[in-house]
Design a protein around this motif. Sequence first.
Motif, PDB file in Angstrom:
ATOM      1  N   VAL A  38       0.824  -1.210   0.000  1.00  0.00           N
ATOM      2  CA  VAL A  38       0.000   0.000   0.000  1.00  0.00           C
ATOM      3  C   VAL A  38       0.862   1.265   0.000  1.00  0.00           C
ATOM      4  O   VAL A  38       0.501   2.264   0.612  1.00  0.00           O
ATOM      5  N   ILE A  41      -0.340   5.168   0.505  1.00  0.00           N
ATOM      6  CA  ILE A  41      -1.723   5.249   0.991  1.00  0.00           C
ATOM      7  C   ILE A  41      -1.952   6.457   1.899  1.00  0.00           C
ATOM      8  O   ILE A  41      -3.056   6.990   1.956  1.00  0.00           O
ATOM      9  N   LYS A  52       2.912   7.463  -5.503  1.00  0.00           N
ATOM     10  CA  LYS A  52       2.030   6.678  -4.653  1.00  0.00           C
ATOM     11  C   LYS A  52       2.130   5.193  -4.933  1.00  0.00           C
ATOM     12  O   LYS A  52       1.789   4.378  -4.083  1.00  0.00           O
ATOM     13  N   GLU A  53       2.539   4.833  -6.121  1.00  0.00           N
ATOM     14  CA  GLU A  53       2.422   3.459  -6.571  1.00  0.00           C
ATOM     15  C   GLU A  53       3.765   2.736  -6.516  1.00  0.00           C
ATOM     16  O   GLU A  53       4.744   3.181  -7.089  1.00  0.00           O
ATOM     17  N   TYR A  72      -3.241  -1.011  -2.354  1.00  0.00           N
ATOM     18  CA  TYR A  72      -3.807   0.333  -2.438  1.00  0.00           C
ATOM     19  C   TYR A  72      -4.533   0.440  -3.773  1.00  0.00           C
ATOM     20  O   TYR A  72      -3.996   0.051  -4.808  1.00  0.00           O
ATOM     21  N   GLN A  87      -8.570  -4.703  -2.252  1.00  0.00           N
ATOM     22  CA  GLN A  87      -8.133  -3.329  -2.454  1.00  0.00           C
ATOM     23  C   GLN A  87      -8.624  -2.446  -1.316  1.00  0.00           C
ATOM     24  O   GLN A  87      -9.744  -2.622  -0.831  1.00  0.00           O
ATOM     25  N   SER A  89      -8.514   1.850   0.174  1.00  0.00           N
ATOM     26  CA  SER A  89      -8.255   3.223  -0.255  1.00  0.00           C
ATOM     27  C   SER A  89      -7.705   4.116   0.850  1.00  0.00           C
ATOM     28  O   SER A  89      -7.290   5.235   0.577  1.00  0.00           O
ATOM     29  N   ASP A  90      -7.714   3.638   2.094  1.00  0.00           N
ATOM     30  CA  ASP A  90      -7.154   4.443   3.185  1.00  0.00           C
ATOM     31  C   ASP A  90      -6.712   3.521   4.321  1.00  0.00           C
ATOM     32  O   ASP A  90      -6.936   2.308   4.288  1.00  0.00           O
ATOM     33  N   THR A  91      -6.064   4.103   5.312  1.00  0.00           N
ATOM     34  CA  THR A  91      -5.507   3.298   6.400  1.00  0.00           C
ATOM     35  C   THR A  91      -6.592   2.665   7.273  1.00  0.00           C
ATOM     36  O   THR A  91      -6.364   1.606   7.858  1.00  0.00           O
ATOM     37  N   LEU A  94      -7.558  -0.368   5.433  1.00  0.00           N
ATOM     38  CA  LEU A  94      -6.445  -1.314   5.540  1.00  0.00           C
ATOM     39  C   LEU A  94      -6.496  -2.056   6.873  1.00  0.00           C
ATOM     40  O   LEU A  94      -6.403  -3.286   6.912  1.00  0.00           O
TER      41      LEU A  94
END
Length: 141
Positions: A38, A41, A52-53, A72, A87, A89-91, A94
Amino acid sequence: TLDELLKQSEGYPVEFVCGPSDYQLHELYHRATFLINVRGIDTGPDLSFTQKEALGLVTIEAVSHGCIPIVYDVGGHIELVPIPDLQVSDTIQLTNKILEMATLTGGEYLIALHYRLDKISSQYTNEQFKKEFEQIVCTLK
């Protein structure tokens, strides 16, 4: 920071390994159940996708060794792992996903995930890359 993560992970079956050799990396893949990839993220909206990736090779290697990736939901991650259940999108997502996955110990859901991931990772073999590269070169002639 890594020190904060180490403190937060005390008491959990989590291992942090910095700078493993290729041999150690493959051993870790074999022992691991999940790979969490991630990168970026918590970086905010102003960074580009490349900041980011993370490189998808790590994800594909881990999947080819039987790990289930949690990624992420940005850019190449969603192309490599096109399974919304894997997948985030945020902590907060996660954390919830890690807790959810930690409760899974087997069964049809995990078998189905492994099957889907095997099909996905088989698209990224050396042989497939060579074949596609040769096709590109042939079109340039």
